[in-house]
Design a protein around this motif. Structure first.
Motif, PDB file in Angstrom:
ATOM      1  N   MET A   1       1.385 -16.192  -7.043  1.00  0.00           N
ATOM      2  CA  MET A   1       0.659 -15.829  -8.262  1.00  0.00           C
ATOM      3  C   MET A   1      -0.814 -15.639  -7.965  1.00  0.00           C
ATOM      4  O   MET A   1      -1.447 -14.693  -8.433  1.00  0.00           O
ATOM      5  CB  MET A   1       0.841 -16.915  -9.324  1.00  0.00           C
ATOM      6  CG  MET A   1       2.258 -16.975  -9.817  1.00  0.00           C
ATOM      7  SD  MET A   1       2.470 -17.922 -11.330  1.00  0.00           S
ATOM      8  CE  MET A   1       1.669 -19.433 -11.007  1.00  0.00           C
ATOM      9  N   ARG A   2      -1.326 -16.549  -7.140  1.00  0.00           N
ATOM     10  CA  ARG A   2      -2.719 -16.396  -6.738  1.00  0.00           C
ATOM     11  C   ARG A   2      -2.913 -15.071  -6.018  1.00  0.00           C
ATOM     12  O   ARG A   2      -3.873 -14.345  -6.266  1.00  0.00           O
ATOM     13  CB  ARG A   2      -3.104 -17.512  -5.779  1.00  0.00           C
ATOM     14  CG  ARG A   2      -3.388 -18.829  -6.439  1.00  0.00           C
ATOM     15  CD  ARG A   2      -3.729 -19.817  -5.360  1.00  0.00           C
ATOM     16  NE  ARG A   2      -4.132 -21.090  -5.912  1.00  0.00           N
ATOM     17  CZ  ARG A   2      -4.734 -22.035  -5.203  1.00  0.00           C
ATOM     18  NH1 ARG A   2      -4.974 -21.844  -3.929  1.00  0.00           N
ATOM     19  NH2 ARG A   2      -5.082 -23.172  -5.745  1.00  0.00           N
ATOM     20  N   ALA A   3      -1.982 -14.770  -5.105  1.00  0.00           N
ATOM     21  CA  ALA A   3      -2.123 -13.576  -4.276  1.00  0.00           C
ATOM     22  C   ALA A   3      -2.144 -12.336  -5.138  1.00  0.00           C
ATOM     23  O   ALA A   3      -2.987 -11.450  -4.955  1.00  0.00           O
ATOM     24  CB  ALA A   3      -0.970 -13.505  -3.273  1.00  0.00           C
ATOM     25  N   VAL A   4      -1.241 -12.265  -6.103  1.00  0.00           N
ATOM     26  CA  VAL A   4      -1.167 -11.058  -6.913  1.00  0.00           C
ATOM     27  C   VAL A   4      -2.440 -10.905  -7.730  1.00  0.00           C
ATOM     28  O   VAL A   4      -3.057  -9.834  -7.756  1.00  0.00           O
ATOM     29  CB  VAL A   4       0.086 -11.112  -7.804  1.00  0.00           C
ATOM     30  CG1 VAL A   4       0.056  -9.981  -8.801  1.00  0.00           C
ATOM     31  CG2 VAL A   4       1.312 -11.012  -6.941  1.00  0.00           C
ATOM     32  N   ALA A   5      -2.853 -12.007  -8.362  1.00  0.00           N
ATOM     33  CA  ALA A   5      -4.067 -11.939  -9.175  1.00  0.00           C
ATOM     34  C   ALA A   5      -5.246 -11.497  -8.323  1.00  0.00           C
ATOM     35  O   ALA A   5      -6.016 -10.601  -8.694  1.00  0.00           O
ATOM     36  CB  ALA A   5      -4.337 -13.296  -9.796  1.00  0.00           C
ATOM     37  N   GLN A   6      -5.366 -12.115  -7.175  1.00  0.00           N
ATOM     38  CA  GLN A   6      -6.503 -11.845  -6.312  1.00  0.00           C
ATOM     39  C   GLN A   6      -6.477 -10.422  -5.769  1.00  0.00           C
ATOM     40  O   GLN A   6      -7.473  -9.700  -5.800  1.00  0.00           O
ATOM     41  CB  GLN A   6      -6.468 -12.863  -5.167  1.00  0.00           C
ATOM     42  CG  GLN A   6      -7.396 -12.547  -4.035  1.00  0.00           C
ATOM     43  CD  GLN A   6      -7.290 -13.583  -2.947  1.00  0.00           C
ATOM     44  OE1 GLN A   6      -6.837 -14.695  -3.178  1.00  0.00           O
ATOM     45  NE2 GLN A   6      -7.696 -13.236  -1.759  1.00  0.00           N
ATOM     46  N   MET A   7      -5.329 -10.007  -5.285  1.00  0.00           N
ATOM     47  CA  MET A   7      -5.292  -8.718  -4.592  1.00  0.00           C
ATOM     48  C   MET A   7      -5.463  -7.574  -5.574  1.00  0.00           C
ATOM     49  O   MET A   7      -6.111  -6.576  -5.264  1.00  0.00           O
ATOM     50  CB  MET A   7      -3.998  -8.594  -3.806  1.00  0.00           C
ATOM     51  CG  MET A   7      -4.012  -9.531  -2.609  1.00  0.00           C
ATOM     52  SD  MET A   7      -2.456  -9.656  -1.782  1.00  0.00           S
ATOM     53  CE  MET A   7      -2.600  -8.378  -0.582  1.00  0.00           C
ATOM     54  N   ILE A   8      -4.890  -7.727  -6.766  1.00  0.00           N
ATOM     55  CA  ILE A   8      -5.050  -6.644  -7.729  1.00  0.00           C
ATOM     56  C   ILE A   8      -6.503  -6.554  -8.175  1.00  0.00           C
ATOM     57  O   ILE A   8      -7.075  -5.466  -8.279  1.00  0.00           O
ATOM     58  CB  ILE A   8      -4.089  -6.837  -8.914  1.00  0.00           C
ATOM     59  CG1 ILE A   8      -2.676  -6.544  -8.429  1.00  0.00           C
ATOM     60  CG2 ILE A   8      -4.445  -5.930 -10.068  1.00  0.00           C
ATOM     61  CD1 ILE A   8      -1.605  -6.760  -9.427  1.00  0.00           C
TER      62      ILE A   8
ATOM     63  N   THR B   1     -11.919  -8.650   2.724  1.00  0.00           N
ATOM     64  CA  THR B   1     -11.640 -10.035   3.119  1.00  0.00           C
ATOM     65  C   THR B   1     -10.694 -10.670   2.110  1.00  0.00           C
ATOM     66  O   THR B   1      -9.751 -11.378   2.461  1.00  0.00           O
ATOM     67  CB  THR B   1     -12.938 -10.857   3.197  1.00  0.00           C
ATOM     68  OG1 THR B   1     -13.914 -10.069   3.846  1.00  0.00           O
ATOM     69  CG2 THR B   1     -12.739 -12.125   3.956  1.00  0.00           C
ATOM     70  N   ALA B   2     -10.957 -10.386   0.842  1.00  0.00           N
ATOM     71  CA  ALA B   2     -10.067 -10.905  -0.193  1.00  0.00           C
ATOM     72  C   ALA B   2      -8.701 -10.235  -0.108  1.00  0.00           C
ATOM     73  O   ALA B   2      -7.664 -10.876  -0.278  1.00  0.00           O
ATOM     74  CB  ALA B   2     -10.682 -10.673  -1.560  1.00  0.00           C
ATOM     75  N   GLU B   3      -8.719  -8.964   0.180  1.00  0.00           N
ATOM     76  CA  GLU B   3      -7.474  -8.197   0.210  1.00  0.00           C
ATOM     77  C   GLU B   3      -6.565  -8.658   1.354  1.00  0.00           C
ATOM     78  O   GLU B   3      -5.344  -8.646   1.228  1.00  0.00           O
ATOM     79  CB  GLU B   3      -7.858  -6.725   0.384  1.00  0.00           C
ATOM     80  CG  GLU B   3      -6.832  -5.722   0.058  1.00  0.00           C
ATOM     81  CD  GLU B   3      -6.436  -5.695  -1.410  1.00  0.00           C
ATOM     82  OE1 GLU B   3      -5.484  -5.012  -1.684  1.00  0.00           O
ATOM     83  OE2 GLU B   3      -7.052  -6.357  -2.267  1.00  0.00           O
ATOM     84  N   THR B   4      -7.162  -9.056   2.463  1.00  0.00           N
ATOM     85  CA  THR B   4      -6.350  -9.505   3.592  1.00  0.00           C
ATOM     86  C   THR B   4      -6.146 -11.014   3.571  1.00  0.00           C
ATOM     87  O   THR B   4      -5.615 -11.570   4.520  1.00  0.00           O
ATOM     88  CB  THR B   4      -7.023  -9.135   4.918  1.00  0.00           C
ATOM     89  OG1 THR B   4      -8.387  -9.545   4.859  1.00  0.00           O
ATOM     90  CG2 THR B   4      -6.972  -7.662   5.168  1.00  0.00           C
ATOM     91  N   ASN B   5      -6.570 -11.679   2.501  1.00  0.00           N
ATOM     92  CA  ASN B   5      -6.380 -13.129   2.362  1.00  0.00           C
ATOM     93  C   ASN B   5      -6.993 -13.903   3.512  1.00  0.00           C
ATOM     94  O   ASN B   5      -6.410 -14.850   4.026  1.00  0.00           O
ATOM     95  CB  ASN B   5      -4.903 -13.489   2.282  1.00  0.00           C
ATOM     96  CG  ASN B   5      -4.232 -12.796   1.142  1.00  0.00           C
ATOM     97  OD1 ASN B   5      -4.880 -12.474   0.157  1.00  0.00           O
ATOM     98  ND2 ASN B   5      -2.955 -12.563   1.272  1.00  0.00           N
ATOM     99  N   ARG B   6      -8.158 -13.491   3.916  1.00  0.00           N
ATOM    100  CA  ARG B   6      -8.824 -14.232   4.978  1.00  0.00           C
ATOM    101  C   ARG B   6      -9.856 -15.168   4.369  1.00  0.00           C
ATOM    102  O   ARG B   6     -10.347 -14.939   3.266  1.00  0.00           O
ATOM    103  CB  ARG B   6      -9.532 -13.257   5.929  1.00  0.00           C
ATOM    104  CG  ARG B   6      -8.590 -12.443   6.748  1.00  0.00           C
ATOM    105  CD  ARG B   6      -8.017 -13.228   7.876  1.00  0.00           C
ATOM    106  NE  ARG B   6      -9.053 -13.730   8.770  1.00  0.00           N
ATOM    107  CZ  ARG B   6      -8.786 -14.376   9.898  1.00  0.00           C
ATOM    108  NH1 ARG B   6      -7.550 -14.599  10.262  1.00  0.00           N
ATOM    109  NH2 ARG B   6      -9.759 -14.809  10.662  1.00  0.00           N
ATOM    110  N   SER B   7     -10.210 -16.204   5.116  1.00  0.00           N
ATOM    111  CA  SER B   7     -11.235 -17.131   4.668  1.00  0.00           C
ATOM    112  C   SER B   7     -12.521 -16.356   4.406  1.00  0.00           C
ATOM    113  O   SER B   7     -12.839 -15.453   5.168  1.00  0.00           O
ATOM    114  CB  SER B   7     -11.463 -18.178   5.753  1.00  0.00           C
ATOM    115  OG  SER B   7     -12.500 -19.020   5.402  1.00  0.00           O
TER     116      SER B   7
END
Lengths: 401, 243, 414, 219
Positions: A173-180, A238-244
């Motif tokens: 859920m975090r990933a979807v919210a963040q990546m979109i 950076t956010a899109e690739t889920n990196r620190s």
């Protein structure tokens, strides 16, 4: 003299085009009708072979680099300087038991890593890695790239959903919210480049930057709007690739491993591969859009093969990724969203305006001053506003007695 | 900082029927304690916390102590009336008898509270409360409503000693698991015989382990012979519960 | 006994039997309104608008510092209820202490808070000294201060490291902390023979004397410590992400902190100036000049900064102690450790351990073993208000807040 | 709020990145099997029993008083006392252990046994590479494995050993003086025997570099 010069030129030309020539030479053994198809297969094979190899190298470099940042030596036991460590890791992940949770949706659970890796690989098709070194020179290359990039979200949500694990679900859920959220900022941050270059084709964008004034290149990063765009692009990717510091979907200290908590063995390795491939691909795109792609940083260095420049820029941005990872703590979900919608997005929109202004002000120093001023003022105002809203800042401390 | 006697006087002045008793501590630490009646304990505690001079706002430590039944030998001098034949006539006479008797003083559980004052920076004041006995009347009032720091510590005392704190908001076991029976910190707690076979240097450990192993093997074979049916039933129940 | 068993069965009822999503989850703590004195903060407890997600964080979660478990009910990512569950590392330390001699308990105290074995040693030694009325030689007092402050320094450094690690910083500050800790542990090993399980102090003094070479080495190491604190401060203190994550999170009001028995840096971060080194002046602490840093907001950032500032104060104490340490014995040779039988009585001795007030409560019945041996664990009692601090925050903050409490499970569960 | 804190942090990590290549203060780890740090003299791992002279059975200082067995916090020592007695280094008849076993899988290296031993018989070893595949047999050390010569003790803990040796030499001298005052020949003979025994215990008499062959083979 001219003979030497022309020989040198031909050497430079050959080394620059070595991969293109190699492909033509290999394809020439086949009948003419098969040649286009065979060429494509060769290129795909090269990409599918090259980037995982780069991934293997990067994992060990990352671990060593992080180690040095943290005052450790890093892996150094397998092979010389520990360079064979990825091989050992690969063998380990291949031989490990593949565990699927009892109540998982096994089909989706199985497909998720594949979808991720395939989607990420597709992005490489349009990125020019050197002069004439692009798999498909699409007119709408940028659009294709983002279309493919967006489908990685699907893979991550598949993984989190199918695992039937609470941590995985939270991570997904975090990933979807963040990546979109960041997808929007990412797209808008690249629009300035399209505005300037006047094309969605990545080869044309590189070509537009491949000019020199006083030995310095016309890279877009050396303009106010280009620099701002690049920074926004860097944050968004950076956010899109889920990196620190935006690695919330994994969030190992909170969510165990986020969406890939329930993955083990080779499927986990595929997720790992997907993450790194995405890093390479966004780094390559960033280099293409803002850092002149495969063009040399100085006009007197144009003799160096173009693909070397491309990969050096790519590795440089990988290093920055590692450096950030070694330094920064992670943001919280709401802060991340605030940051996306209340800072990055307004800044990219403003940047569009600035880019337009730049375009219509024409040559001269005024546009430099004005554009820089607008961006800096906006940055300061938004930074101040953010600080006041959240009530945070450095504090001073008192002592008892 | 007041002495214990002064605190006792202050409590008795403020809380009627507090029943405070000073328990002297013979050790060089000189930390004498106040024994309070469980019935008025909450009022006493509130007084101690809210009194401007004492201001014992910080409850540092809560613990239980288990005092076993004690056999006391004592010499009793008693005057009693006995009927006796005096001069041929039955008469009641008073007689002084001296005898040695063995008396069992019932054990009790004790909760000990160490109080300090953060505001005044003094302490400790030690409070003690005793249960009536060790078996069925083991209730004491909880002081968690007064000092929140007693919350986990009283749970721990409940868990390990079995003192039931009435008025505690959330009295569950703290360290042992919920299904656990007995209270392991009691002095008469017997360790369960769950020694696995493990060859160590200690012959007595080994002996015990072997005995346990033999017993458990015997039990398992006996259970295996006749208890297959109930086991199945239990299994079925388990699956139902899962579903 | 049978009666109390039935009681325990009734009161120790397992709360796990409830159905998820039921409405009474929101305020599980019954009678919470009846409790006075620490009226809970006006909980921003939103009525759950749907099914709650119950997550059991721990006992094998990456950031619960061991085998700690929190049963968390979430609405989205917001915490509605949190219950700490203990006992996964329970080994009944107190029972062990009652079953063996006073001396034999000393090495077991190392294993309470295994980061700060020397502080634990000191607290236990202090309690026994109070019980038996023993005097400690001057030099031993100085050595105790030096070792306890080194312990405090390394504990605070690594606890900050763990906190930032929990914030997701891939361990860099933790590694820096461990780098310095390594050097301090070398000092411990050279003096006491062990790096973590030092077992060094004895009631009535210390086990062995420190050589001049050791003191020289310690002086050199201490001289390098402020540089490390500076590095930490540059790396972390003004980092925007850290400030955004930590400030205003997990606020603990001073009244509640005192009432809930919170001690140590957590209490001081809430603005209460209560340091047992100052209040009791145990050992020889009143000879040194040092300050007690206080927070203002009582949030995670204050706890982090108070620890950082306390590290600086520890260095000050260390410099003074290493300068002034006198010559002399470290132990009265007439004192006997074996067959030690203090007179009947009881004593409660407490020190300012790095995590808070560490106390030992001993009752002697004149025998060779303590009749009652009780540890007041700061880590456990500081967790009392964990739920209060976490309610309304997100999962990510729960990890952060529990990290800022600075617990060690060896001490929580004992 | 403008990112300067982040930049400061990045500068700090970069400093450490480069610093770890040049500064030993930063890179504190060693690569263990190749590089080794010499153990500190005070280091303690597991206990061993000290004997004087060549013959470990005769020279064992332990008199099986079982104090350490009683005081050992995790109860990992097991001693069986002998029925007969043999003379110790001053010639006093003492019991000796028939069995002396330490379960080092239980031992927690606390050194309490060393502290309570009135005969300087048990000391802490510094050897730490003791891993074995045999959890039960391999970690249960018996008398032959535990007995190590005084020379070994001197080698690993020189300061402590010197103190012990001095104290023992003093005791021996006292015993000798006592024996000399005795006039009859029997007493004289006893004193001679004691002197020869004790000669092994003094620092001058023992050979510091010598160690037992079976102990060598054990490693």
């Amino acid at each position: 003299m001219t003979a030497t010069a022309s020989f040198a030129r031909s050497i430079i030309e050959t080394s620059d085009q070595i991969f293109v020539l190699l492909k033509q030479w290999l394809v020439s053994f086949l009948p003419a009708a098969w040649q286009p198809a065979a060429g494509v297969v060769l290129c795909v094979a090269a990409i599918v072979g090259l980037f995982p190899a780069l991934f293997a190298l990067t994992t060990v470099l990352e671990r060593k680099g992080l180690g040095r940042i943290q005052n450790r030596i890093g892996p150094n036991r397998v092979g010389p300087l520990g360079l064979l460590q990825p091989l050992a890791d690969g063998i380990k992940s291949l031989t490990k038991e593949d565990i699927v949770p009892a109540r998982a949706d096994w089909a989706v659970h199985f497909l998720a890593p594949l979808v991720l890796v395939v989607a990420v690989f597709m992005g490489f098709a349009v990125v020019p890695m050197g002069r004439n070194l692009v798999l498909v020179d699409m007119d709408a290359g940028l659009l294709f790239y983002f279309a493919m990039g967006a489908s990685t979200e699907l893979a991550i949500f598949m993984a989190g959903w199918s695992s039937r694990n609470k941590y995985s679900l939270l991570g997904a859920m975090r990933a979807v919210a963040q990546m979109i959220s960041y997808e929007v900022a990412l797209l808008l941050s690249t629009v300035v480049v399209v505005m300037m270059a006047g094309s969605l084709s990545l080869t044309k964008i590189v070509a537009a930057q491949n000019q020199y004034t006083w030995g310095l290149p016309h890279w877009y990063i050396f303009t106010p709007w280009g620099l701002a765009g690049f920074l926004m692009y860097a944050i968004a990717t950076t956010a899109e690739t889920n990196r620190s510091p935006f690695d919330l979907p994994e969030g190992e200290s909170e969510l165990v491993a986020g969406y890939h908590t329930e993955y083990s063995g080779f499927k986990f390795a595929l997720f790992f591969l997907g993450e790194y491939l995405a890093m390479f691909s966004v780094s390559g795109l960033g280099a293409t859009l803002f850092l002149g792609g495969w063009s040399a940083p100085f006009s007197f260095l144009t003799w160096v093969p173009s693909w070397i420049w491309f990969f050096s820029k790519l590795m440089l941005s990988i290093f920055v990724f590692i450096w950030l990872r070694g330094t920064l703590p992670r943001l919280r979900q709401d802060q991340l969203m605030n940051f996306a919608w209340k800072f990055v997005l307004p800044m990219t929109l403003l940047n569009l305006l600035v880019a337009g202004l730049w375009r219509f002000m024409g040559e001269g120093w005024e546009r430099w001053v004005l554009c820089t001023a607008i961006l800096v003022v906006a940055y300061v105002v938004m930074g101040r506003m953010g600080m006041r809203r959240e009530h945070f800042g450095p504090r001073s401390y008192r002592y008892a007695e | 900082m007041k002495t214990v006697e002064q605190i006792k006087a202050a409590i008795e002045a403020a809380v009627a029927g507090a029943g405070v008793e000073v328990v002297p501590n013979p050790s060089p630490s000189g930390q004498h304690s106040l024994r309070i009646e469980p019935g008025r304990a909450v009022e006493v505690a509130r007084f101690l916390r809210d009194d401007a001079e004492l201001a014992l706002d910080f409850l540092s430590n809560v613990t239980g102590v288990d005092w076993l039944d004690r056999e006391i030998e004592e010499t009793v001098t008693e005057t009693r009336t006995v009927t006796r034949m005096v001069d041929g006539v039955e008469q009641a006479v008073e007689e002084t008898v001296e005898e040695t008797r063995q008396r069992i003083e019932p054990g009790f559980l004790e909760a000990v509270y160490h109080l300090y004052s953060v505001a005044k920076k003094h302490g400790p004041v030690v409070l003690r409360m005793r249960t009536v006995n060790r078996t069925d009347q083991v209730e004491l009032p909880s002081l968690t409503p007064i000092w929140r720091s007693a919350e986990f510590q009283e749970r721990e005392v409940f868990d390990l000693y079995g003192i039931i704190f009435t008025g505690h908001p959330d009295l569950r076991r703290l360290l042992m698991w919920p299904g656990f029976k007995d209270h392991p910190m009691r002095r008469d707690y017997v360790e369960p015989d769950d020694f696995e076979y493990e060859p160590t240097a200690h012959d007595r450990v080994l002996e015990r382990a072997l005995a346990h192993q033999a017993a458990s093997e015997a039990a398992s074979t006996a259970a295996g012979e006749k208890a297959s049916e109930p086991a199945e039933a239990a299994e079925q129940q388990g699956t139902e519960a899962d579903a | 006994m049978s009666e109390s068993q039935s009681h325990s069965a009734a009161a120790g009822e397992n709360p796990e039997g409830r159905k998820p999503g039921s409405q009474n989850l929101v305020s599980q703590r019954p009678e919470s309104q009846k409790l006075e004195g620490w009226n809970r903060p006006a909980r921003t407890e939103p009525e759950a608008d749907g099914q709650l997600l119950e997550v059991s964080m721990g006992p094998h979660h990456p950031s619960t510092h061991g085998v700690f478990r929190m049963d968390v009910a979430l609405d989205g990512e917001r915490v509605i209820r949190l219950r700490p569950v203990f006992g996964y590392l329970h080994r009944n330390h107190e029972k062990l202490g009652e079953g063996q001699s006073y001396l034999s308990s000393m090495p077991y105290t190392d294993r309470l808070d295994y980061f700060c074995s020397l502080s634990n040693n000191w607290a236990y030694a202090l309690a026994v000294e109070k019980l038996a009325g023993q005097q400690v030689p001057e030099r031993a007092e100085y050595l105790r201060v030096i070792l306890a402050e080194l312990t405090r320094f390394q504990n605070h450094a690594s606890s900050i490291g763990f906190l930032i690690q929990e914030m997701g910083a891939s361990g860099t500050p933790l590694m820096y902390a461990f780098r310095e800790r390594e050097k301090i542990l070398d000092l411990f090993e050279e003096l006491t023979g062990a790096r973590m399980m030092c077992n060094y102090m004895r009631f009535g003094g210390c086990r062995v004397d420190a050589s001049p070479a050791w003191l020289e080495k310690a002086r050199a190491r201490v001289a390098a410590l402020p540089g490390f604190v500076d590095e930490f401060e540059r790396l972390l203190a003004t980092n925007e992400i850290l400030m955004a994550r930590c400030q205003g999170v997990g606020i603990l009001r001073p009244e509640l902190a005192v009432n809930a028995g919170v001690t140590g840096p957590m209490l001081r971060a809430s603005g209460v100036g209560y340091d047992i080194r100052k209040v009791d002046g145990y050992g020889i602490y009143n000879r040194f000049s040092f300050r007690v840093p206080l927070g203002e907001h009582g949030d995670v950032y204050d706890r982090f900064m108070v620890r950082l500032l306390e590290m600086r104060e520890s260095v000050k104490i260390l410099e003074q102690a290493l300068k002034e340490i006198p010559a002399g014995p470290v132990m009265d040779p007439r004192l006997k450790l074996r067959n030690f039988r203090p007179k009947p009585g009881e004593a409660y001795g407490r020190i300012e351990a790095p995590k808070g007030e560490l106390g030992f409560y001993l009752i002697s019945d004149g025998g060779p073993n303590p009749y009652r041996y009780r540890v007041r664990p700061p880590s456990l009692i500081n967790l009392t208000i964990l739920e209060d601090m976490c309610l309304g925050h997100s999962v990510a903050d729960v990890v952060l807040i529990s990290g800022s409490v600075d617990i060690v499970l060896g001490e929580v569960d004992r | 709020m403008f990112g300067e804190g982040i930049l400061k942090g990045l500068a700090e990590t970069a400093r450490n990145f480069f610093g770890s290549f040049v500064s030993a203060e930063r890179l504190t780890t060693v690569e263990y099997p190749e590089q080794r740090i010499a153990p500190f003299e005070a280091a303690r791992v597991f206990p061993f029993l000290v004997y004087d002279g060549e013959d470990w059975l005769a020279g064992l200082r332990c008199v099986a008083c079982q104090i350490c067995e009683k005081e050992c916090p995790p109860q990992c020592i097991f001693i069986e006392k002998s029925k007969d007695k043999k003379p110790d280094f001053v010639g006093k008849p003492q019991s000796y252990p028939m069995r002396f076993e330490i379960d080092i899988s239980v031992c927690m290296s606390c050194q309490i046994c060393v502290e309570v031993c009135p005969f300087e018989a048990i000391k802490m070893d510094t050897a730490f590479e003791l891993s074995t595949g045999d959890r039960f047999g391999g970690l249960l050390l018996n008398l032959t494995q535990l007995a190590k010569p005084n020379a070994y003790y001197r080698q690993i803990h020189p300061t402590g050993a010197a103190e012990v040796d001095a104290r023992m030499a003093e005791e021996m001298a006292k015993a000798e003086a006592k024996a000399k005052t005795a006039t009859d020949a029997a007493a004289k003979a006893a004193a001679d025997a004691a002197a020869t025994k004790a000669a092994d215990a003094t620092p001058a008499a023992g050979d510091a570099s010598q160690s037992r062959p079976d102990e060598e083979s054990r490693r």
